[in-house]
Structures are given as C-alpha cells and as structure tokens.
Design an enzyme around this catalytic site. Structure first.
Site, short mmCIF file in Angstrom:
data_model
loop_
_atom_site.label_atom_id
_atom_site.label_comp_id
_atom_site.label_asym_id
_atom_site.label_seq_id
_atom_site.Cartn_x
_atom_site.Cartn_y
_atom_site.Cartn_z
N ASP A 203 -9.86 -88.82 -25.59
CA ASP A 203 -8.96 -88.26 -24.63
C ASP A 203 -7.89 -87.65 -25.08
O ASP A 203 -7.08 -88.43 -25.77
CB ASP A 203 -8.39 -89.38 -23.70
CG ASP A 203 -7.68 -88.91 -22.60
OD1 ASP A 203 -6.94 -87.92 -22.73
OD2 ASP A 203 -8.03 -89.29 -21.31
N HIS A 204 -7.96 -86.44 -25.28
CA HIS A 204 -6.90 -85.88 -26.31
C HIS A 204 -5.66 -85.98 -25.74
O HIS A 204 -4.43 -85.72 -26.88
CB HIS A 204 -7.33 -84.12 -26.45
CG HIS A 204 -6.84 -83.42 -25.37
ND1 HIS A 204 -7.65 -83.27 -24.22
CD2 HIS A 204 -5.89 -82.39 -25.22
CE1 HIS A 204 -7.25 -82.42 -23.40
NE2 HIS A 204 -6.12 -81.72 -24.02
N HIS B 155 -6.89 -88.30 -18.39
CA HIS B 155 -5.70 -87.76 -18.95
C HIS B 155 -4.41 -88.73 -18.36
O HIS B 155 -3.33 -89.34 -18.76
CB HIS B 155 -5.23 -86.55 -18.86
CG HIS B 155 -6.27 -85.80 -19.56
ND1 HIS B 155 -7.27 -86.07 -20.77
CD2 HIS B 155 -7.00 -84.44 -19.27
CE1 HIS B 155 -8.00 -85.15 -21.03
NE2 HIS B 155 -7.89 -84.11 -20.44
#
Ligand code: BG6
Length: 493
Positions: free
Chosen positions: A181-182, A244
């Site tokens: 999950d950047h 996010h």
C-alpha cells in the site's frame, strides 16, 4: 554494502506502474547506493523487444519520472546492464520453466543462491496463475530468500480477499508475501508513528479527553485518466478508502507498539480495524456520502464528467468521491468522529490529516475574543509535507487580545529531496522488512469495515448518488455530514 545478491523479477514490466514508479525507484535506490552489489532486473513483458529498445524505453521513463534528475551517463550505463528484458507469456508453463533456468543461471554465475524478489504488477485475475506456477516450477521455494510483492486490489470485497489470501497461503508463507500500500511508504505517513511515540508531549493528549474529531482527506485533481475500465469496476470506496485511508486511520489511532517491529505494529493496526464500529445497513445514508464528478474546469482547462470518460459505462453507478464518518469504539477513541473523504477531480491535490482538539474549557478570555480557535494539528502528506500546530497567542501590543498562530515543521526545508514511497517500500522488501506492508488479516478486516457500505450501495436504492462539478471541493452533502455535529472540513481542498 552487505546486501544479499538479488534477482528481481518484474511481472508487468511494460505496464504503467513499472514505467512511472518501479524502474525510477530502483534506479534512485541504485544512485543512492542502496541496491545490492549484485542484482538483476528481469523485466517480463508479453511483446517482443530487443534489450536495447527496452533499456532505451526505461531511460525515457526515468528521465520523465525519476526523483533524481541529475545523474551521469556512467551511472545509467552501469544500471542498464542490470536490466534484462524477458519475453514472457503468463499463460504458458514453458515461460516459467525458461525463467527458472535464467534464475538458476544467475545463481550458478554467482556461485550462490541469490535472493529472489517477484513483483506482481499484473491484473488481479493473473495472481493465482503466477503464484501457482512460481511454486510448481520451483522458482520460489526458499522460504527465507524468496519474496513476492503484490499490488492492490486485494480482492473486491471481504469474501474475495479471504479467498485470495487462502489461495496465496497454499503456495507461499505469509512472511514471504508483501502486500503493498504505497501510502505507507510516504514520508509523512511514516512520520505519524515517530511523532506520536517519539515525543512525550503529544501522546498524553491523543485520546477522547482532548481530541474532538479527526479528519483524513485524500483529494486528487486527476480524473480516471486511462484507467476508466478498472476504475468503473472499483470506485473510490474500494480504490482509496479500503486501503490508503484505512491505513492512515490505523497509524493515527493505534495503541503504542512495544517495538518498531513488523508483528507488533501490524497487530496494533488490526486492533484498530477491529474496533471500528460497523455501520448498520439502515444507517448508511447517515454516515456516508457518495458522489460522481460532472464536467467542470480545473486550472482553466475543461474536464469531462465521469460518465463521459473513456472506458466508463455512461450509466455507471460508480462513485468517484466518498465522504464518511467512522467511530473507533475503544477506550481511547470512544465518541470521537473520524471523518474521511477522498475524491477525483477535486479543486486541489491534497492529502492531509487534521486532528482537532477540544475547546478550551475555561472562560478566561471570553470578553477578549469572539471565538477561541481550538488547537489543531495538521499533518500534510502531499504535496506539502509538514506538521502544523495551531494555537492561541497574545496579539503583540499593549492590550490583551488573542489571535491564532502556527508552529510549522516543514520537510522540504530540512530535506528537500525525500525519497518516493516506492523507494522506501522496495528497499524494505529487498531487506525482508514487512513492517510497512499489509498482512492478510489487516486486508480482510479493512474489507469488513466497509462491507455493509458496499452492500447498501450495490442495492442502489439505499443511498443516493450525488454529483459535484470537476474542480470543486466536493458535494454539499459532504459538508452536511459534518454540520450535523457542528463540524466543518478544515483542510482546504
Ligand atoms: C492508487 C489509486 O492506489 O492511488 C489511484 O488506485 C490513485 O486511483 C492513487 O490515483 C493515488 O496515489 P498518489 O500517490 O498519487 O496519491
């Protein structure tokens, strides 16, 4: 540099993510001296390219997307030798056998078994095939040395996520799976833990006694771009909230971990998700707002409405904006609303967290100022990267008047060139540190949190879709959601 030799295998090396994020990130890590001495980037793609064509294509992308713009030709020449394009057909077992031979060949040359890092940047429908073929052909059978990074979406809802995790568990151990999950690699998201648990002065206030509400905003100016097909089957709830924004919520709300260590941190995050109150089906309208952008203007440029975007069904019922209210029912947070919102084609790109503190309880200054502004702590994640504390102060002068002031810590001032999220996360995966990656139970629990919302919205008649013009700050209904409790959105997208 004592890093283990590593063979990095990128499935989907000709895709958009590889072009914009993965190759530039590996290159920047290389320039900054973080890559192992020995590594290869086996770049898998379906169409035929010569090595030279592919390397030139990567150079163009690096010129466009790399954080570090100034690099010598010599450095590029060293890096490009590491890139090996491999024509690959995921559906063919033969491709996997050839890849195995290539990997074994690398090990033979090194005289040792290199670590293997497989990056699955492929459509979700291919994940099962790839992971099974990797296993069956013996490409990834060293539990301590072989890892797999998987991109979202991790399923479509809770059931599909459970099924996906169960399938992966048949071929890989959980410790080998890095679900990315950047947002967790973004500098100021990581900073939340440093800020909370590395200081004495904030944590004692970090609870329902002092905090009035929390707002998490991720606003984008981009639309669906060329991802209409994917996005229309997903929508903002699945694309952004489930991952996010939930991850940010976990960082803000978690209890102190006993160590900065992956099991501990991930346990504490799951605890938060388990404590999030599930919204009953009949209350969905009360807690959520969903909306679609209509045509509008951003920076003087006309933008299409969502329903006219390429790849989008003109009768689509997919939301491009979500605002919602959550409660975390535990001792620390009972009664504190957590507001979240995210949308495409908003007026301004902005990701931020705003912690609003309670009003001052005493009447000392009631005759001197119309309205005391409660303290507010803003953590800007992007594009600004700062932490901003607002507080009341005496207005300079002879009389005793008050005014709000701000104390700011600005990342760009002290570190103008901070690494991109993908650099941090790829380096962690190379090092075998999964702290910032999502464990299977986290993913499933996050789906569980939004399950009733998905059900209600899919039923269509439960919650009305509203609209907002492209370039606006979202629908009015999102303001109403907060107004009911005397709140307003505090960041300014
Ligand atoms: C992705 C979503 O995960 O995150 C995209 O699929 C979104 O729709 C993107 O645009 C936002 O990432 P960032 O780093 O640009 O804020």
């Amino acid at each position: 540099n004592d890093k283990k030799p590593t063979s990095i295998v990128i499935f989907g090396a000709t895709g958009d993510l590889a072009k914009r994020k993965l190759f530039p990130a590996f290159f920047n890590l290389f320039l900054d001296g973080w890559m192992p001495e020995d590594f290869e980037l086996l770049s898998l793609g379906r169409t035929e390219h010569t090595q030279e064509e592919f390397r030139n294509y990567i150079l163009e992308n690096i010129n466009d997307f790399s954080r570090i713009k100034n690099f010598s030709e010599e450095k590029w020449n060293q890096f490009k030798e590491k890139i090996k394009f491999v024509r690959f057909d995921i559906t063919q077992e033969e491709s996997f056998i050839q890849l195995k031979n290539q990997l074994d060949g690398i090990d033979a040359k090194l005289g040792a078994r290199a670590n293997r890092l497989f990056y699955l940047s492929v459509a979700p429908s291919f994940i099962e095939k790839v992971s099974k073929s990797l296993k069956e052909n013996g490409l990834a059978n060293n539990m301590n040395q072989d890892r797999m990074i998987i991109e979202k979406p991790f399923g479509y809802d809770k059931d599909s996520a459970v099924a996906l995790n169960a399938m992966l568990a048949q071929t890989f151990k959980e410790e080998q799976i890095y679900r990315i999950d950047h947002y967790l690699g973004k500098e100021n998201v990581q900073n939340i833990l440093a800020f909370r648990f590395g200081n004495t002065i904030f944590e004692p206030l970090w609870n329902n006694k002092y905090i009035d509400s929390v707002q998490i905003t991720v606003a984008e100016t981009v639309g669906v771009e060329d991802r209409g097909g994917y996005y229309d089957g997903s929508g903002a709830l699945r694309d952004m909230i489930q991952n996010h924004l939930m991850q940010i919520l976990c960082m803000v709300a978690m209890e102190p971990p006993t160590a900065f260590e992956s099991t501990e941190i991930r346990n504490r995050k799951v605890d938060v998700l388990k404590s999030v109150r599930r919204i009953n089906l009949e209350d969905i309208n009360h807690y959520t707002v969903r909306a679609q952008y209509t045509e509008g203007e951003i920076d003087g440029k006309k933008k299409l409405g969502y329903l006219a975007e390429p790849g989008v069904n003109p009768n689509s019922n997919t939301e491009t904006y979500v605002a919602m209210k959550f409660y975390v029912d535990n001792e620390r947070w009972k009664g504190v609303p957590f507001y979240m919102r995210t949308g495409k084609r908003m007026s301004k790109k902005e990701s931020s967290i705003v912690i609003s503190f309670k009003e001052v309880p005493c009447t000392t200054f009631q005759d001197r100022i119309k309205k005391m502004q409660p303290n507010k702590l803003t953590i800007n994640i992007q594009p600004e990267m700062d932490i901003n504390l607002s507080f009341m102060t005496k207005k300079p002068g002879l009389d005793m008047k008050l005014k709000p002031a701000e104390m700011v810590f600005d990342y760009f001032e002290c570190a103008p060139d901070t690494p991109e999220a993908y650099e941090t996360l790829l380096l962690d995966a190379l090092d075998g540190d999964s702290t910032l990656f999502m464990r299977s139970d986290q993913v499933e629990e996050a789906w569980d949190v939004i399950a009733n919302i998905q059900t209600a919205w899919e039923n269509g008649n439960v919650s009305k879709m509203v609209t907002y013009p492209a370039g606006s700050s979202g629908p009015e209904a999102a303001d109403e959601l907060l107004k009911r409790q005397g709140h307003t959105w505090l960041s300014n997208s």
